[in-house]
Design an enzyme around this catalytic site. Sequence first.
Site, mmCIF file in Angstrom:
data_model
loop_
_atom_site.group_PDB
_atom_site.id
_atom_site.type_symbol
_atom_site.label_atom_id
_atom_site.label_comp_id
_atom_site.label_asym_id
_atom_site.label_seq_id
_atom_site.Cartn_x
_atom_site.Cartn_y
_atom_site.Cartn_z
ATOM 1 N N HIS A 56 -50.458 -11.699 -18.178
ATOM 2 C CA HIS A 56 -49.096 -11.974 -17.710
ATOM 3 C C HIS A 56 -48.355 -10.671 -17.504
ATOM 4 C CE1 HIS A 56 -48.648 -11.532 -22.027
ATOM 5 N NE2 HIS A 56 -47.353 -11.729 -22.009
ATOM 6 N N HIS A 58 -45.719 -9.291 -18.874
ATOM 7 C CA HIS A 58 -44.976 -8.557 -19.903
ATOM 8 C C HIS A 58 -45.570 -7.167 -20.016
ATOM 9 C CE1 HIS A 58 -43.148 -12.280 -22.129
ATOM 10 N NE2 HIS A 58 -42.358 -11.795 -21.186
ATOM 11 N N ASP A 60 -46.209 -4.954 -22.192
ATOM 12 C CA ASP A 60 -47.234 -4.503 -23.151
ATOM 13 C C ASP A 60 -48.652 -4.832 -22.680
ATOM 14 O OD1 ASP A 60 -46.424 -7.175 -23.628
ATOM 15 O OD2 ASP A 60 -47.071 -7.154 -25.719
ATOM 16 N N HIS A 61 -48.783 -5.670 -21.640
ATOM 17 C CA HIS A 61 -50.120 -6.072 -21.185
ATOM 18 C C HIS A 61 -50.588 -5.356 -19.915
ATOM 19 C CE1 HIS A 61 -50.600 -9.492 -24.022
ATOM 20 N NE2 HIS A 61 -49.320 -9.211 -24.149
ATOM 21 N N ASP A 204 -50.948 -13.778 -24.503
ATOM 22 C CA ASP A 204 -50.087 -14.351 -25.542
ATOM 23 C C ASP A 204 -49.885 -15.839 -25.274
ATOM 24 O OD1 ASP A 204 -49.702 -11.575 -25.797
ATOM 25 O OD2 ASP A 204 -47.649 -11.635 -25.115
ATOM 26 N N HIS A 262 -53.173 -9.216 -31.072
ATOM 27 C CA HIS A 262 -51.746 -9.191 -30.744
ATOM 28 C C HIS A 262 -50.931 -9.328 -32.031
ATOM 29 C CE1 HIS A 262 -48.009 -9.862 -28.493
ATOM 30 N NE2 HIS A 262 -48.668 -9.467 -27.410
HETATM 31 ZN ZN LIG Z 1 -47.672 -9.332 -25.537
HETATM 32 ZN ZN LIG Z 2 -45.903 -11.727 -23.600
#
Ligand SMILES: [Zn+2]
Ligand SMILES: [Zn+2]
Length: 299
Positions: A56, A58, A60-61, A204, A262
């Site tokens: 996705h 976000h 952090d990914h 996530d 995670h």
């Molecule tokens: Zn994340």
């Molecule tokens: Zn996320």
Amino acid sequence: MLGTGGAIPTLSRSLPSTALKREGEILLFDCGEGTQLQMKKAGLSIMKLSAIFISHLHGDHLTGLPGLLMTLVHLSRKESLYIFGPPGINAYIDSTKNCIGFSPEYDITVEETTGGRIYEGSGYRVEALPVDHTIFTLAYVFEEEKRPGRFYVEKAKKLGIPEGPLFNRLQKGKDVELNDGRIVHPEDVLGSPRRGRKIVYAVDTRPCQVVADSSKGADILIHDGMFSDQLREEADQKGHSTVVQAARIARKAGVSRLVLSHISPRYSETDALLNEALVIYPSTILADDLSEFEIPLPE
Ligand SMILES: [Zn+2]
Ligand SMILES: [Zn+2]
């Protein structure tokens, strides 16, 4: 497991990324900041990457992508690279290319998907699966094709098949004709087909049934385990799972191993977290950065 943290990197946990190494190629699931360095530490060459699957949008990914793509330019990569992700991933790659002005010699094929079978490699396929997070998010299911059954040499010898190329043909699932005109079918000398390996990457997500269903018979389920069960409400608000919820999904699916990842940056000590999950599902591991799991071929 290149990066096992969530949201914010810490000294011991990088941002999400998991490498799957198989027969000389590497598939990458998520590409958090620092992924290329983590690959280096793990002894994995980014030149061997064939496809990257982003869960996705976000940060952090996927903030590890620009640096990794740039390094591939410096290394004069020529082979094309596939990147899969939810709608929006194309714009991200494009703006990265435009803003930092790099024009790779290698092709980057970006495919946006909202789910379904998306990639066929040699002997395996990858499926994307919408899960339940705060924005549109995909889990990925990697599954190998079935392999031919075990070859029973004694049976073959009894049938008078000479050792050599005919053995090979039968092993590949083809009929053979003997000198006396008899036809031998593969099922005469082979056991029933053996399943391939299956890995599910679900980070996530809140606990969701679709992950449990798709993880049936998985060798490894890598699942969001961001919080202790004491923070169930916060997990739900933020679209994540507690380790206990992850363990319940693993139990429903009967996976061989659950790998929790995670992990929230608030936990510097994770024994208690792991213990919560172990009560529900004993085949649970809480991943550390750079931990490796070997998945044997099913018998
Ligand atoms: Zn994340
Ligand atoms: Zn996320």
